[in-house]
Design an enzyme around this catalytic site. Structure first.
Site, PDB file in Angstrom:
ATOM      1  N   GLY A  29       0.823  -1.212   0.000  1.00  0.00           N
ATOM      2  CA  GLY A  29       0.000   0.000   0.000  1.00  0.00           C
ATOM      3  C   GLY A  29       0.849   1.251   0.000  1.00  0.00           C
ATOM      4  O   GLY A  29       2.087   1.188   0.008  1.00  0.00           O
ATOM      5  N   SER A  30       0.182   2.395   0.019  1.00  0.00           N
ATOM      6  CA  SER A  30       0.887   3.663  -0.147  1.00  0.00           C
ATOM      7  C   SER A  30       1.679   4.049   1.097  1.00  0.00           C
ATOM      8  O   SER A  30       2.637   4.821   0.997  1.00  0.00           O
ATOM      9  CB  SER A  30      -0.106   4.767  -0.513  1.00  0.00           C
ATOM     10  N   ASP A  83       3.357  -2.938   8.245  1.00  0.00           N
ATOM     11  CA  ASP A  83       2.336  -2.888   7.196  1.00  0.00           C
ATOM     12  C   ASP A  83       1.355  -1.752   7.478  1.00  0.00           C
ATOM     13  O   ASP A  83       1.279  -1.249   8.608  1.00  0.00           O
ATOM     14  CB  ASP A  83       1.598  -4.242   7.150  1.00  0.00           C
ATOM     15  N   GLY A  84       0.603  -1.377   6.478  1.00  0.00           N
ATOM     16  CA  GLY A  84      -0.440  -0.374   6.623  1.00  0.00           C
ATOM     17  C   GLY A  84      -1.749  -1.007   7.055  1.00  0.00           C
ATOM     18  O   GLY A  84      -1.810  -2.200   7.339  1.00  0.00           O
ATOM     19  N   ALA A  85      -2.802  -0.216   7.103  1.00  0.00           N
ATOM     20  CA  ALA A  85      -4.135  -0.734   7.427  1.00  0.00           C
ATOM     21  C   ALA A  85      -5.167   0.222   6.862  1.00  0.00           C
ATOM     22  O   ALA A  85      -4.865   1.388   6.581  1.00  0.00           O
ATOM     23  CB  ALA A  85      -4.300  -0.864   8.938  1.00  0.00           C
ATOM     24  N   LYS A  96      -7.892  -4.758   6.930  1.00  0.00           N
ATOM     25  CA  LYS A  96      -6.908  -4.634   5.873  1.00  0.00           C
ATOM     26  C   LYS A  96      -7.468  -5.231   4.587  1.00  0.00           C
ATOM     27  O   LYS A  96      -8.487  -5.897   4.606  1.00  0.00           O
ATOM     28  CB  LYS A  96      -5.606  -5.357   6.268  1.00  0.00           C
ATOM     29  N   GLY A  97      -6.781  -4.950   3.481  1.00  0.00           N
ATOM     30  CA  GLY A  97      -7.203  -5.551   2.213  1.00  0.00           C
ATOM     31  C   GLY A  97      -7.702  -4.569   1.191  1.00  0.00           C
ATOM     32  O   GLY A  97      -8.111  -4.954   0.096  1.00  0.00           O
ATOM     33  N   GLU A 105      -0.707 -10.694   3.409  1.00  0.00           N
ATOM     34  CA  GLU A 105      -0.398  -9.810   4.547  1.00  0.00           C
ATOM     35  C   GLU A 105      -0.624 -10.540   5.868  1.00  0.00           C
ATOM     36  O   GLU A 105       0.171 -10.420   6.802  1.00  0.00           O
ATOM     37  CB  GLU A 105      -1.263  -8.554   4.491  1.00  0.00           C
ATOM     38  N   LYS A 123      -7.093   6.863   9.624  1.00  0.00           N
ATOM     39  CA  LYS A 123      -7.472   5.441   9.626  1.00  0.00           C
ATOM     40  C   LYS A 123      -8.006   4.985  10.991  1.00  0.00           C
ATOM     41  O   LYS A 123      -8.512   3.869  11.121  1.00  0.00           O
ATOM     42  CB  LYS A 123      -6.257   4.569   9.255  1.00  0.00           C
TER      43      LYS A 123
END
Ligand code: A5P
Length: 230
Positions: A29-30, A83-85, A96-97, A105, A123
């Site tokens: 992700g970004s 990781d992002g969320a 996530k996803g 992930e 978020k």
């Protein structure tokens, strides 16, 4: 621009937990993009790091900037996954996803001794699933049947590409975005995750209960807040 600064600030802060010799999980992700950039800087500065990527896109970025990659099966465990969320609730449970990479992930995060989540402060939600549809990876076989089975949990829709064809994951699966009309209370996240994973045709669920050890939120002014999840 400021949202980007928030993501970048959170990403760079998370790399303070990266140490020489570690095997890392790299998210998708970004926001995770900025993590990969920072990890590459650390490698250039002489840190010995190896990594497992959670998607083809991340693998390509990591390889392109000189990070040594491993397949998940080539490692027994990872020291740290960052990781992002899409959403984080007050208990540290996640959705996530949004980027479609939830299955890898979750597998990579579970292989790691510690998961750090990096995100912009937008978020953070009081209750998961009210604003964001819950992504599920489903088999492409029998999609219509799986979607019908999911109707008792909310409003399932099949994620499409701009061409109108179904979105295809790195695993060759599809993504169902499930609208949960009432969201999900923190106390029910783990049970809902288990229940959805038992639906035939569902490969993995985008709920990540009790997995994050630390949540790092970036703010528009470039400041960050770090929360340890107990
Ligand atoms: C990818 O499948 C997701 O789980 C991402 O981690 C999530 O969508 C966050 O992405 P951004 O950092 O781009 O918001």
């Amino acid at each position: 621009v400021s949202r980007e600064a928030a993501k970048r600030a959170a990403a760079r802060k998370s790399c303070e937990w990266v140490a020489d010799g570690m095997a890392l999980g790299l998210g998708t992700g970004s926001t995770a993009f900025h993590v990969v950039e920072r990890v590459a800087e650390l490698v250039r500065d002489g840190m010995r790091l190896t990594a497992v990527a959670t998607s083809r896109a991340t693998a390509e970025q990591a390889r392109g900037c000189g990070i040594e990659l491993r397949e998940l099966d080539e490692v027994e465990s990872l020291d740290l996954c960052i990781d992002g969320a899409d959403e984080v609730d007050p208990a540290g449970h996640l959705i996530k996803g949004g980027g479609g990479a939830l299955t890898r992930e979750k597998m990579v995060a579970l292989a790691a001794r510690e998961l750090i989540i990096v995100a912009d402060a937008g978020k953070r939600v009081e209750r998961l699933g009210l604003a964001f549809r819950l992504p599920l990876e489903i088999l492409s076989f029998g999609v219509a049947h799986t979607l019908r089975r999911l109707e008792r949990f909310g409003e399932p829709t099949l994620r499409l590409q701009s061409s109108g064809a179904p979105y295809v994951t790195d695993n060759g699966g599809c993504i169902c975005d499930l609208r949960l009309p009432d969201g999900v209370a923190a106390a029910d996240v783990a049970a809902l995750d288990r229940t959805l994973r038992l639906v035939p045709g569902v490969v993995e669920c985008g709920l990540f209960p009790d997995m994050a050890r630390r949540v790092i939120l970036g703010h528009d002014d470039g400041s960050v807040s770090v929360t340890e999840v107990s």
